[in-house]
Design an enzyme around this catalytic site. Structure first.
Site, PDB file in Angstrom:
ATOM      1  N   GLU A   1      31.572  38.635  43.998  1.00  0.00           N
ATOM      2  CA  GLU A   1      31.356  38.339  45.425  1.00  0.00           C
ATOM      3  C   GLU A   1      31.341  39.645  46.205  1.00  0.00           C
ATOM      4  OE1 GLU A   1      34.204  39.122  44.076  1.00  0.00           O
ATOM      5  OE2 GLU A   1      35.586  38.603  45.699  1.00  0.00           O
TER       6      GLU A   1
ATOM      7  N   ASP B   1      32.885  42.690  50.533  1.00  0.00           N
ATOM      8  CA  ASP B   1      33.482  41.689  49.650  1.00  0.00           C
ATOM      9  C   ASP B   1      33.834  40.440  50.467  1.00  0.00           C
ATOM     10  OD1 ASP B   1      35.023  41.679  46.744  1.00  0.00           O
ATOM     11  OD2 ASP B   1      35.984  40.411  48.236  1.00  0.00           O
TER      12      ASP B   1
HETATM   13  N1  GTP Z   1      30.604  30.508  43.028  1.00  0.00           N
HETATM   14  C1  GTP Z   1      30.681  31.722  42.488  1.00  0.00           C
HETATM   15  N2  GTP Z   1      31.871  32.332  42.385  1.00  0.00           N
HETATM   16  C2  GTP Z   1      31.949  33.553  41.862  1.00  0.00           C
HETATM   17  C3  GTP Z   1      30.803  34.203  41.389  1.00  0.00           C
HETATM   18  N3  GTP Z   1      31.172  35.409  40.908  1.00  0.00           N
HETATM   19  C4  GTP Z   1      32.504  35.496  41.079  1.00  0.00           C
HETATM   20  N4  GTP Z   1      32.986  34.376  41.666  1.00  0.00           N
HETATM   21  C5  GTP Z   1      34.370  34.034  42.008  1.00  0.00           C
HETATM   22  O1  GTP Z   1      34.827  34.854  43.045  1.00  0.00           O
HETATM   23  C6  GTP Z   1      36.251  34.811  43.012  1.00  0.00           C
HETATM   24  C7  GTP Z   1      36.811  36.159  43.334  1.00  0.00           C
HETATM   25  O2  GTP Z   1      38.182  36.010  43.419  1.00  0.00           O
HETATM   26  P1  GTP Z   1      39.167  37.190  43.688  1.00  0.00           P
HETATM   27  O3  GTP Z   1      38.714  38.427  42.985  1.00  0.00           O
HETATM   28  O4  GTP Z   1      40.538  36.697  43.390  1.00  0.00           O
HETATM   29  O5  GTP Z   1      38.986  37.520  45.186  1.00  0.00           O
HETATM   30  P2  GTP Z   1      39.075  36.593  46.458  1.00  0.00           P
HETATM   31  O6  GTP Z   1      39.524  35.208  46.165  1.00  0.00           O
HETATM   32  O7  GTP Z   1      37.761  36.719  47.171  1.00  0.00           O
HETATM   33  O8  GTP Z   1      40.184  37.274  47.286  1.00  0.00           O
HETATM   34  P3  GTP Z   1      40.086  38.611  48.113  1.00  0.00           P
HETATM   35  O9  GTP Z   1      38.915  39.394  47.588  1.00  0.00           O
HETATM   36  O10 GTP Z   1      41.364  39.313  47.909  1.00  0.00           O
HETATM   37  O11 GTP Z   1      39.869  38.209  49.537  1.00  0.00           O
HETATM   38  C8  GTP Z   1      36.649  34.344  41.589  1.00  0.00           C
HETATM   39  O12 GTP Z   1      37.201  33.062  41.691  1.00  0.00           O
HETATM   40  C9  GTP Z   1      35.335  34.277  40.862  1.00  0.00           C
HETATM   41  O13 GTP Z   1      35.287  33.197  39.954  1.00  0.00           O
HETATM   42  C10 GTP Z   1      29.536  33.522  41.487  1.00  0.00           C
HETATM   43  O14 GTP Z   1      28.490  34.009  41.103  1.00  0.00           O
HETATM   44  N5  GTP Z   1      29.558  32.295  42.047  1.00  0.00           N
END
Ligand code: GTP
Length: 350
Positions: free
Chosen positions: A268, A225
């Site tokens: 992600e 992740d």
């Molecule tokens: N650019 C982009 N962002 C994505 C995609 N799929 C998910 N996200 C973003 O990934 C972010 C995941 O956020 P969180 O689940 O809060 O996790 P994080 O900010 O990585 O924090 P931690 O995992 O705790 O380190 C969210 O803001 C989603 O909008 C994608 O396909 N493209």
């Protein structure tokens, strides 16, 4: 997919025009043979008709190459109808020139919308039966020298039409198979990264578990992740976030072996299946991947000092375990990595 969509699928169009071009070449060559046959059996008018037909197919070929498609197709169809009518009028129904009109049946049914196809097929039927009635009412204007010559022409026409139907059937089935392949790929691929999607990874995961159990081999998984990914989106834009995900994909791919399977498990989050790999080796690989991501020159992509890091959960399949339970354990390990400060690997055995 409804019938209208099927008929206008862009990917089917180049293939259709490729077939139309090939038709021009095959029909032109067939008319060259006609020329020789009709000179031999003493039917000079039909020999001249063949010369005219060759010219028409040459123009139709040129027209389709120039994307004057309507002109090209119009020429092909007019030639077939006129040639069939002239052949029947001059040497009779027994010549078999009417067989060529039958090739229109699949061509019309496949390329036109249903209502238009039905109307066109009806017109074709009227034309076909009309030519038969005409041949019954009007005796051949220039009969061939013998019954054997007529049978020879008939056999030749039958063979050409047989070959054309076989070619069309093979082309059709190839197009269907190609379409199915493309659909299958679409249904199993993540559009952004090009990796296998969650649905497909579930299928592969289950297959790998069966294989591992059957051959008594270890199977390990990595759940990866990106750290603080929301922050990356917020600071640099969602589009940059997408670029980071694609870049991560490339980095992960370079570190894996050919038979390891990687897919996008969530936003992600990536899942890696490591066949024939023990927990210890999976942990070593995870550490290497983590280091590669951390050391990557993210400044070039982000134009910022901020570096991207990943957290990883590692675990190995236990006897009689389901995919769900295996991934749940990897998820718990991943959460430990996050809770312990991120940019780290946590391995759990059970
Ligand atoms: N650019 C982009 N962002 C994505 C995609 N799929 C998910 N996200 C973003 O990934 C972010 C995941 O956020 P969180 O689940 O809060 O996790 P994080 O900010 O990585 O924090 P931690 O995992 O705790 O380190 C969210 O803001 C989603 O909008 C994608 O396909 N493209």
């Amino acid at each position: 997919m409804n019938r209208t969509e099927r008929r206008t699928t862009p990917s089917a169009r180049p293939q259709f025009w490729r077939v139309a071009l090939r038709t021009c070449v095959i029909a032109g060559s067939t008319n060259l043979l006609f020329l020789l046959i009709f000179l031999a059996v003493g039917s000079p008018i039909l020999a001249w008709v063949s010369v005219g037909s060759m010219t028409v197919y040459a123009i139709a070929y040129w027209a389709i190459r120039q994307r004057k498609n309507k002109l090209g197709v119009g020429l092909i169809w007019s030639e077939v109808v006129i040639h069939a009518a002239l052949g029947i009028l001059l040497i009779g129904w027994g010549s078999g020139f009417h067989y060529y009109l039958l090739v229109f049946i699949p061509a019309l049914a496949v390329t036109l919308k249903r209502s238009k196809a039905i109307a066109a097929l009806l017109v074709l039927w009227v034309l076909y039966t009309g030519l038969f009635v005409m041949s019954e009412l009007i005796p051949p204007l220039q009969p061939l020298v013998s019954r054997a010559a007529l049978d020879g022409v008939n056999l030749f026409n039958l063979t050409v039409v047989f070959a054309m139907f076989s070619y069309l059937a093979l082309f059709y089935i190839e197009t269907v198979i190609e379409g199915q392949r493309a659909l299958r790929k679409l249904a199993s691929t993540d559009m952004l990264t090009g990796l296998k999607n969650r649905r497909h990874m579930t299928e592969v995961g289950e297959a790998e578990i069966s294989r591992a159990e059957r051959f008594a081999m270890p199977l390990s998984v990595l759940l990866i992740d990106a750290d603080h990914f929301k922050l990356i989106n917020d600071i640099f834009s969602h589009q940059k976030g997408d670029e980071v995900l694609c870049c991560l994909t490339k980095l992960l791919r370079t570190e894996l072996r050919q038979h390891d399977v990687i897919g996008r498990w969530g936003g992600e989050e990536f899942l890696v299946l490591l066949p024939n790999t023990t927990l210890e080796n999976a942990q070593l690989l995870a550490e290497r991947i983590r280091g590669t991501v951390k050391d990557f020159r993210w400044q070039e992509l982000l134009k910022d000092e901020l570096a991207v890091s990943i957290s990883i959960g590692v675990t190995q399949l236990l006897p009689n375990e389901t995919l769900n339970r295996l991934i749940n354990r990897a998820d718990k390990a991943l959460h430990s990595s996050k809770a312990n400060g991120r940019n780290r690997v946590t391995a759990v055995a059970a």
